[in-house]
Design a protein around this motif. Structure first.
Motif, PDB file in Angstrom:
ATOM      1  N   TYR A  69       0.861  -1.186   0.000  1.00 21.60           N
ATOM      2  CA  TYR A  69       0.000   0.000   0.000  1.00 21.60           C
ATOM      3  C   TYR A  69       0.896   1.233   0.000  1.00 21.60           C
ATOM      4  O   TYR A  69       2.066   1.170   0.397  1.00 21.60           O
ATOM      5  CB  TYR A  69      -0.911   0.024   1.240  1.00 21.60           C
ATOM      6  CG  TYR A  69      -1.686  -1.246   1.439  1.00 21.60           C
ATOM      7  CD1 TYR A  69      -2.912  -1.448   0.793  1.00 21.60           C
ATOM      8  CD2 TYR A  69      -1.185  -2.266   2.248  1.00 21.60           C
ATOM      9  CE1 TYR A  69      -3.611  -2.641   0.955  1.00 21.60           C
ATOM     10  CE2 TYR A  69      -1.887  -3.450   2.416  1.00 21.60           C
ATOM     11  CZ  TYR A  69      -3.089  -3.625   1.756  1.00 21.60           C
ATOM     12  OH  TYR A  69      -3.776  -4.804   1.908  1.00 21.60           O
ATOM     13  N   ARG A 147      -6.127  -8.919   7.294  1.00 22.99           N
ATOM     14  CA  ARG A 147      -7.353  -8.525   6.605  1.00 22.99           C
ATOM     15  C   ARG A 147      -8.453  -9.553   6.798  1.00 22.99           C
ATOM     16  O   ARG A 147      -9.630  -9.214   6.918  1.00 22.99           O
ATOM     17  CB  ARG A 147      -7.073  -8.334   5.121  1.00 22.99           C
ATOM     18  CG  ARG A 147      -8.308  -7.987   4.313  1.00 22.99           C
ATOM     19  CD  ARG A 147      -7.992  -7.728   2.856  1.00 22.99           C
ATOM     20  NE  ARG A 147      -7.352  -6.442   2.672  1.00 22.99           N
ATOM     21  CZ  ARG A 147      -7.163  -5.878   1.478  1.00 22.99           C
ATOM     22  NH1 ARG A 147      -7.535  -6.487   0.377  1.00 22.99           N
ATOM     23  NH2 ARG A 147      -6.593  -4.695   1.391  1.00 22.99           N
ATOM     24  N   GLY A 185     -16.378  -0.638   6.583  1.00 20.61           N
ATOM     25  CA  GLY A 185     -15.405  -1.044   5.585  1.00 20.61           C
ATOM     26  C   GLY A 185     -15.912  -2.221   4.774  1.00 20.61           C
ATOM     27  O   GLY A 185     -17.054  -2.675   4.941  1.00 20.61           O
ATOM     28  N   PRO A 186     -15.098  -2.735   3.862  1.00 22.13           N
ATOM     29  CA  PRO A 186     -15.495  -3.882   3.036  1.00 22.13           C
ATOM     30  C   PRO A 186     -15.934  -5.064   3.890  1.00 22.13           C
ATOM     31  O   PRO A 186     -15.335  -5.351   4.929  1.00 22.13           O
ATOM     32  CB  PRO A 186     -14.215  -4.205   2.249  1.00 22.13           C
ATOM     33  CG  PRO A 186     -13.469  -2.903   2.191  1.00 22.13           C
ATOM     34  CD  PRO A 186     -13.756  -2.225   3.505  1.00 22.13           C
ATOM     35  N   TRP A 189     -13.460  -7.790   5.172  1.00 21.39           N
ATOM     36  CA  TRP A 189     -12.357  -7.452   6.070  1.00 21.39           C
ATOM     37  C   TRP A 189     -12.686  -7.853   7.504  1.00 21.39           C
ATOM     38  O   TRP A 189     -13.793  -7.626   8.005  1.00 21.39           O
ATOM     39  CB  TRP A 189     -12.072  -5.953   6.032  1.00 21.39           C
ATOM     40  CG  TRP A 189     -11.388  -5.497   4.786  1.00 21.39           C
ATOM     41  CD1 TRP A 189     -11.246  -6.173   3.604  1.00 21.39           C
ATOM     42  CD2 TRP A 189     -10.746  -4.231   4.597  1.00 21.39           C
ATOM     43  NE1 TRP A 189     -10.571  -5.412   2.696  1.00 21.39           N
ATOM     44  CE2 TRP A 189     -10.243  -4.214   3.267  1.00 21.39           C
ATOM     45  CE3 TRP A 189     -10.558  -3.116   5.399  1.00 21.39           C
ATOM     46  CZ2 TRP A 189      -9.562  -3.119   2.736  1.00 21.39           C
ATOM     47  CZ3 TRP A 189      -9.877  -2.021   4.884  1.00 21.39           C
ATOM     48  CH2 TRP A 189      -9.383  -2.030   3.567  1.00 21.39           C
ATOM     49  N   GLU A 219     -15.197   0.870   0.379  1.00 20.88           N
ATOM     50  CA  GLU A 219     -13.758   1.053   0.529  1.00 20.88           C
ATOM     51  C   GLU A 219     -13.541   2.308   1.372  1.00 20.88           C
ATOM     52  O   GLU A 219     -14.155   3.353   1.105  1.00 20.88           O
ATOM     53  CB  GLU A 219     -13.089   1.216  -0.827  1.00 20.88           C
ATOM     54  CG  GLU A 219     -13.021  -0.060  -1.648  1.00 20.88           C
ATOM     55  CD  GLU A 219     -12.018  -1.055  -1.098  1.00 20.88           C
ATOM     56  OE1 GLU A 219     -11.006  -0.605  -0.498  1.00 20.88           O
ATOM     57  OE2 GLU A 219     -12.236  -2.265  -1.248  1.00 20.88           O
ATOM     58  N   THR A 221     -12.246   5.210   1.786  1.00 20.72           N
ATOM     59  CA  THR A 221     -11.572   6.382   1.232  1.00 20.72           C
ATOM     60  C   THR A 221     -12.439   7.613   1.473  1.00 20.72           C
ATOM     61  O   THR A 221     -13.640   7.499   1.776  1.00 20.72           O
ATOM     62  CB  THR A 221     -11.330   6.224  -0.272  1.00 20.72           C
ATOM     63  OG1 THR A 221     -12.603   6.170  -0.945  1.00 20.72           O
ATOM     64  CG2 THR A 221     -10.557   4.943  -0.570  1.00 20.72           C
ATOM     65  N   ARG A 224     -15.364   7.626  -1.177  1.00 10.42           N
ATOM     66  CA  ARG A 224     -16.416   6.644  -0.893  1.00 10.42           C
ATOM     67  C   ARG A 224     -17.184   7.009   0.374  1.00 10.42           C
ATOM     68  O   ARG A 224     -18.389   6.793   0.466  1.00 10.42           O
ATOM     69  CB  ARG A 224     -15.804   5.250  -0.759  1.00 10.42           C
ATOM     70  CG  ARG A 224     -15.160   4.722  -2.048  1.00 10.42           C
ATOM     71  CD  ARG A 224     -16.176   4.480  -3.132  1.00 10.42           C
ATOM     72  NE  ARG A 224     -15.565   3.999  -4.356  1.00 10.42           N
ATOM     73  CZ  ARG A 224     -15.327   2.730  -4.639  1.00 10.42           C
ATOM     74  NH1 ARG A 224     -15.651   1.794  -3.755  1.00 10.42           N
ATOM     75  NH2 ARG A 224     -14.777   2.394  -5.782  1.00 10.42           N
TER      76      ARG A 224
END
Length: 334
Positions: A69, A147, A185-186, A189, A219, A221, A224
């Motif tokens: 990342y 994750r 979050g996703p 995860w 996600e 961010t 998002r």
């Protein structure tokens, strides 16, 4: 190679529980040895070569750190603390970082490097099977902020996501909020599941059931977060508070609120998670993750593995801290 010379037939026999004669025939591809037996012998030989390779390294040695990342303030803090702590232990660091690194699988990345004594993997995007294979190869490694769920015998360190999220939502509940939107979050995860469970537990403490209408999984961010917050704030009965997966998503939520003329915190409370610099700059109530301590702990665990110490705890969760600032207040009276 010295490692190959030192892997003896006797050592392989002890590793596999087979007789020396059987091991010798298997290594020489004798026709009388069944293929499964031959495969077990060769796998044991490779494991022993890997161990010898590790033990032949100088006490310092080189640690491979993989962070696929961009090294922003979040990942940068973790990697910096790992580098500093490795230096204190007299060990060298080889680093691969950046999103481009995600295109090179972990095992292929390792195969291209030699002379490593151990590995630290940060938020690995690879499937769990790759980590199981890494363990099978006998290479000591530690996962930082996994994750997805890991096998029980893989060493990891993370923050206490459930407890941190529960404390944060409990703070909002204590202020009087009951209709709380969640920008999570996703769904795949591990941290997303843990934080959502902590949020729901705090609601359950006051008899409030979670509502699918108030949940968005994205996600994490800024963009998002902005989009998800807009959807929640445009509901006919909008939430009085937003709990965001991280500080970046929360900053996006703050922008969405401003676009709708909502005052923070008079009309809407917004919270984040991580306590990055931008949280301090925006007065964001959030949860502080011990990012630097996570890096230091990862090195400590790896050094103990390298020195063959017994580990009583393989999955370490470090405590988080609720940081109260100006972005959260009681809901509007109406």
């Amino acid at each position: 190679m010295a490692g190959h010379r030192r892997v003896t037939v006797r050592a392989i026999a002890a590793e596999t529980g087979m007789s020396i004669a059987t091991v010798s025939r298997a290594l020489n591809d004798h026709a009388s040895v069944a293929p499964p037996t031959r495969a077990l012998v060769h796998e044991a030989a490779e494991r022993l070569r890997a161990r010898i390779g590790l033990s032949d390294q100088p006490r310092g040695g080189t640690v491979f750190v993989r962070c696929p990342y961009v090294l922003t303030d979040y990942f940068g803090l973790i990697v910096t603390s790992i580098a500093e702590t490795l230096t204190l232990h007299g060990r060298r660091l080889v680093l691969t970082a950046g999103e481009a690194a995600q295109r090179t699988p972990l095992l292929a990345d390792l195969d291209a490097r030699y002379g490593l004594t151990g590995v630290i993997v940060i938020l690995p995007p690879e499937p769990g099977d790759d980590l199981v294979e890494l363990r099978r190869r006998g290479i000591p490694f530690v996962v930082v902020d996994p994750r997805t769920a890991l096998p029980r015998d893989i060493v990891s360190v993370s923050a206490a996501h459930f407890a941190g999220a529960r404390r944060l939502t409990a703070h909002l509940v204590g202020l009087g909020h009951r209709r709380i939107g969640v920008i999570g979050g996703p769904t795949e995860w591990l941290a997303s599941d843990a934080r959502l469970a902590g949020h729901n537990a705090a609601l359950a403490d006051v008899g409030v059931l979670p509502s699918g209408e108030l949940l968005r999984s994205v996600e994490p961010t800024t963009e998002r977060g902005h989009r998800a917050a807009g959807e929640l704030l445009d509901l006919p009965n909008r939430p009085t508070a937003l709990v965001c997966f991280n500080d970046k998503a929360a900053v996006g939520a703050l922008r969405a609120a401003a676009e709708r003329g909502l005052r923070i915190p008079a009309d809407l409370s917004v919270t984040g998670f991580d306590d990055l610099d931008l949280a301090q700059a925006t007065g964001l109530t959030t949860v502080r993750q011990p990012l630097q301590e996570m890096g230091r702990m990862a090195v400590t665990l790896l050094v103990r593995l390298l020195e063959r110490h017994e580990l009583d705890a393989l999955h370490i969760e470090l405590a988080t801290e609720l940081v109260i600032r100006s972005s959260a207040a009681p809901p509007p009276a109406a």
